[in-house]
Design an enzyme around this catalytic site. Structure first.
Site, PDB file in Angstrom:
ATOM      1  N   HIS A 127      -6.342   1.629  -2.012  1.00  0.00           N
ATOM      2  CA  HIS A 127      -6.022   2.742  -1.109  1.00  0.00           C
ATOM      3  C   HIS A 127      -6.376   2.401   0.330  1.00  0.00           C
ATOM      4  CE1 HIS A 127      -5.984   6.901   0.492  1.00  0.00           C
ATOM      5  NE2 HIS A 127      -7.065   6.500   1.128  1.00  0.00           N
ATOM      6  N   GLU A 128      -7.584   1.887   0.546  1.00  0.00           N
ATOM      7  CA  GLU A 128      -8.027   1.587   1.902  1.00  0.00           C
ATOM      8  C   GLU A 128      -7.198   0.469   2.528  1.00  0.00           C
ATOM      9  OE1 GLU A 128      -9.921   3.544   3.407  1.00  0.00           O
ATOM     10  OE2 GLU A 128     -10.610   4.683   1.662  1.00  0.00           O
TER      11      GLU A 128
END
Length: 281
Positions: A127-128
């Site tokens: 996600h990051e």
């Protein structure tokens, strides 16, 4: 009033002329900064954080995070970052992680108590890194810059007009930009990073179903408590779970089971040291 409309038109024109890129999901992007500028900003911010936050020296913990990050970053497009990624485990109880332009990843030990498996940590890191792949930092900085220009132009326009309660107009404009533009914009980034990250973890050999389980864990951690979604920069946990479930069938087609990493999570994640209070003189 005509001058205010002209000001808004000017802002929209600037935004349109700047929309020269498209995300991998097909969303139009406004980006006013070069990748070189963003990489320098990311490196500077990362260096500052390493000076301010203790860094974990627990080898099993560091090796676990590095193992997951290595498996993820090898599949990141070169358009997002070329070269090695620097991964740092911060010794902090914060339930957080981040990735910055320039190939920087930070994981707080606190989030390792929420991520039960290597797959759930891959969901976080994916996600990051998804934010970096989609150039969200550039978009957010650009949006802030445009909103500041908009407020400044509107202030001049209102000041030159005969509108009553000018202070109220400006306050309303600020609230409108925050809740009508900035927050939904950030929520779209979070949703996009969820989907991009789910695909990325699947390509890297991690089970994409773990991304759903991760946000179920997050929801339990918060006891379901969260601000109303329209007042938050992030989608609600339930919204994220729904979106990830909807995209899961597509991510599963990318799941590379034959290349599944073997990153071993330590049985115990050491707690960060308690800072000692300095004796009063």
């Amino acid at each position: 009033m005509k001058s205010i409309i002209s000001a808004v038109t000017c802002i929209l024109l600037i935004s349109t002329l700047s929309s020269c890129s498209t995300s991998t999901t097909g969303r139009k992007q406004v980006m006013l900064f070069s990748e070189q500028e963003l990489s320098k900003m990311g490196a500077a911010s990362f260096d500052d954080m390493k000076k301010q936050i203790p860094i974990s020296t627990d080898k099993p913990t560091v090796n676990f995070v590095q193992c997951v990050a290595d498996a993820i970053t090898i599949n990141v497009p070169k358009s997002a970052h070329q070269g090695e990624w620097e991964v740092v485990v911060f010794d902090s109880e914060q339930v957080n992680a981040f990735a910055l332009p320039g190939g920087k990843i930070g994981v707080y030990t606190g989030i390792l108590n929420v991520t039960e498996t290597q797959d759930q940590l891959a969901a976080i890191i994916g996600h990051e890194v998804g934010h970096v792949i989609e150039h969200h930092s550039n978009e957010r900085l650009s949006a802030n810059k445009l909103s500041n220009i908009g407020v400044a132009v509107a202030a001049v326009a209102i000041g030159a007009s005969d509108v009553d309660n000018k202070g109220l107009w400006m306050a309303g404009l600020g609230v409108g930009l925050q809740y009508g533009v900035i927050m939904p914009y950030s929520r779209s980034h979070e949703s996009e990073a969820d989907i991009v990250g789910q695909d990325l973890m699947a390509k890297s050999g991690f089970d994409p179903k773990a991304s759903v389980k991760l946000w179920q864990n997050m929801d339990k951690l918060n006891n379901g408590a969260a601000p109303p979604e329209f007042m938050s920069t992030h989608p609600s946990n339930q919204t994220r779970i729904k979106q990830l479930n909807q995209h899961l069938a597509q991510s599963m087609t990318l799941y590379n089971k034959d290349n599944r990493p073997q990153c071993k999570k330590p049985e115990v994640i050491p707690k960060p040291p308690v800072a000692k209070n300095k004796a009063k003189k």
